[in-house]
Write a protein that holds these residues in place. Structure first.
Motif, PDB file in Angstrom:
ATOM      1  N   GLY A  77      19.668  37.396  82.706  1.00 31.52           N
ATOM      2  CA  GLY A  77      18.846  38.355  81.986  1.00 31.52           C
ATOM      3  C   GLY A  77      19.398  38.782  80.641  1.00 31.52           C
ATOM      4  N   LYS A  78      20.301  37.999  80.070  1.00 31.91           N
ATOM      5  CA  LYS A  78      20.870  38.331  78.768  1.00 31.91           C
ATOM      6  C   LYS A  78      20.161  37.548  77.672  1.00 31.91           C
ATOM      7  CE  LYS A  78      25.381  39.648  80.500  1.00 31.91           C
ATOM      8  NZ  LYS A  78      26.823  39.499  80.346  1.00 31.91           N
ATOM      9  N   LEU A  79      20.134  38.131  76.479  1.00 32.98           N
ATOM     10  CA  LEU A  79      19.512  37.512  75.315  1.00 32.98           C
ATOM     11  C   LEU A  79      20.592  37.229  74.283  1.00 32.98           C
ATOM     12  CD1 LEU A  79      16.918  36.731  73.718  1.00 32.98           C
ATOM     13  CD2 LEU A  79      16.876  39.111  72.897  1.00 32.98           C
ATOM     14  N   PHE A  80      20.613  35.994  73.769  1.00 32.54           N
ATOM     15  CA  PHE A  80      21.598  35.586  72.767  1.00 32.54           C
ATOM     16  C   PHE A  80      20.883  35.024  71.553  1.00 32.54           C
ATOM     17  CE2 PHE A  80      23.846  35.429  76.763  1.00 32.54           C
ATOM     18  CZ  PHE A  80      25.087  35.960  76.454  1.00 32.54           C
ATOM     19  N   GLY A  81      21.540  35.127  70.403  1.00 34.39           N
ATOM     20  CA  GLY A  81      21.002  34.561  69.181  1.00 34.39           C
ATOM     21  C   GLY A  81      22.034  33.693  68.494  1.00 34.39           C
TER      22      GLY A  81
ATOM     23  N   GLY B 184      29.180  29.420  55.348  1.00 36.34           N
ATOM     24  CA  GLY B 184      29.982  30.485  55.953  1.00 36.34           C
ATOM     25  C   GLY B 184      30.054  30.213  57.444  1.00 36.34           C
ATOM     26  N   THR B 185      30.632  31.112  58.188  1.00 36.28           N
ATOM     27  CA  THR B 185      30.798  30.905  59.619  1.00 36.28           C
ATOM     28  C   THR B 185      29.543  31.314  60.382  1.00 36.28           C
ATOM     29  OG1 THR B 185      33.167  31.270  59.419  1.00 36.28           O
ATOM     30  CG2 THR B 185      32.236  31.417  61.623  1.00 36.28           C
ATOM     31  N   SER B 186      28.825  30.337  60.909  1.00 37.49           N
ATOM     32  CA  SER B 186      27.674  30.598  61.770  1.00 37.49           C
ATOM     33  C   SER B 186      28.203  31.039  63.127  1.00 37.49           C
ATOM     34  CB  SER B 186      26.824  29.335  61.919  1.00 37.49           C
ATOM     35  OG  SER B 186      26.265  28.958  60.679  1.00 37.49           O
ATOM     36  N   PHE B 187      27.413  31.868  63.818  1.00 33.59           N
ATOM     37  CA  PHE B 187      27.913  32.419  65.078  1.00 33.59           C
ATOM     38  C   PHE B 187      26.786  32.659  66.072  1.00 33.59           C
ATOM     39  CE2 PHE B 187      26.923  35.948  62.310  1.00 33.59           C
ATOM     40  CZ  PHE B 187      26.299  36.877  63.131  1.00 33.59           C
ATOM     41  N   ILE B 188      27.208  32.908  67.312  1.00 32.04           N
ATOM     42  CA  ILE B 188      26.317  33.263  68.417  1.00 32.04           C
ATOM     43  C   ILE B 188      26.742  34.647  68.877  1.00 32.04           C
ATOM     44  CG2 ILE B 188      25.698  32.717  70.801  1.00 32.04           C
ATOM     45  CD1 ILE B 188      26.500  29.746  70.033  1.00 32.04           C
ATOM     46  N   GLN B 189      25.755  35.490  69.203  1.00 35.40           N
ATOM     47  CA  GLN B 189      26.095  36.815  69.711  1.00 35.40           C
ATOM     48  C   GLN B 189      24.987  37.298  70.639  1.00 35.40           C
ATOM     49  OE1 GLN B 189      27.059  39.776  66.746  1.00 35.40           O
ATOM     50  NE2 GLN B 189      28.349  40.825  68.225  1.00 35.40           N
ATOM     51  N   GLU B 190      25.394  38.067  71.650  1.00 34.61           N
ATOM     52  CA  GLU B 190      24.412  38.680  72.532  1.00 34.61           C
ATOM     53  C   GLU B 190      23.645  39.743  71.756  1.00 34.61           C
ATOM     54  OE1 GLU B 190      23.951  40.983  76.825  1.00 34.61           O
ATOM     55  OE2 GLU B 190      25.944  40.341  76.192  1.00 34.61           O
ATOM     56  N   ILE B 191      22.364  39.912  72.111  1.00 35.61           N
ATOM     57  CA  ILE B 191      21.494  40.882  71.457  1.00 35.61           C
ATOM     58  C   ILE B 191      21.036  41.911  72.488  1.00 35.61           C
ATOM     59  CG2 ILE B 191      19.278  41.179  70.275  1.00 35.61           C
ATOM     60  CD1 ILE B 191      19.681  38.250  69.266  1.00 35.61           C
ATOM     61  N   ASP B 192      21.160  43.174  72.134  1.00 39.45           N
ATOM     62  CA  ASP B 192      20.714  44.263  72.998  1.00 39.45           C
ATOM     63  C   ASP B 192      19.187  44.235  73.064  1.00 39.45           C
ATOM     64  OD1 ASP B 192      19.822  46.832  73.944  1.00 39.45           O
ATOM     65  OD2 ASP B 192      21.814  47.625  73.495  1.00 39.45           O
TER      66      ASP B 192
END
Length: 132
Positions: A30-34, A41-49
Motif C-alpha cells: 500500500g505504499k506509493l513511490f515516485g 543531476g542525480t535522479s532518485f526514487i522516494q516514497e510519497i505520502d
C-alpha cells in the motif's frame, strides 16, 4: 440500480523536480513511490505520502543519467525498475530497495519506454531469491 461514481478530491501536491512530474508506482504493502528524473543531476526514487503528496523517508539514488527524454517506473520483487531514454539511448536500471544499489540491467534496448505498469499483487520479495 445505479450507483453514483466517486468524486475525486485533491489531497496534496506532489513536488516535481525541474518541472518534471515523477512517474509513480505502488506496492502490495500500500505504499506509493515516485521516480524523479533530473537532467544532468542525480535522479532518485522516494516514497510519497498519500495524504499530503509530500516526500517520505529515504531517497534511492538512481544516478546521474544525462539528458532524460522519456521515463517509466515499476517495482517487482523488492526491486525498483527505471526505464529511461537518455543521450545514449533507452536503458533499464534496477535499484535494490534494501541496499540502495543502482545498476544498469539492460544497457541498450530497442524501445523508448514511456509507461510501465505493475499489479498491486506484485510480490515485495522474489520468492526464488529469498527461499520462499
Amino acid at each position: 440500480t445505479s450507483k453514483t461514481p466517486p468524486t475525486p478530491r485533491p489531497v496534496g501536491r506532489i513536488a516535481a523536480v525541474e518541472g518534471r512530474n515523477p512517474e509513480l508506482t505502488g506496492t502490495s504493502e500500500g505504499k506509493l513511490f515516485g521516480f524523479f528524473p533530473v537532467n544532468y543531476g542525480t535522479s532518485f526514487i522516494q516514497e510519497i505520502d498519500k495524504k499530503t503528496g509530500g516526500p517520505l523517508g529515504q531517497k534511492w539514488n538512481v544516478g546521474e543519467l544525462g539528458s532524460i527524454s522519456a521515463w517509466a517506473f515499476a517495482q517487482w520483487g523488492g526491486m525498483f525498475f527505471v526505464f529511461v531514454t537518455i543521450d545514449s539511448g533507452p536503458r533499464v536500471y534496477a535499484v535494490n530497495r534494501q541496499t540502495n544499489e543502482s545498476k544498469v540491467v539492460m544497457g541498450s534496448i530497442p524501445y523508448r519506454v514511456t509507461g510501465a505498469g505493475v499489479s498491486t499483487c506484485a510480490p515485495e520479495r522474489d520468492g526464488a531469491q529469498t527461499g520462499g
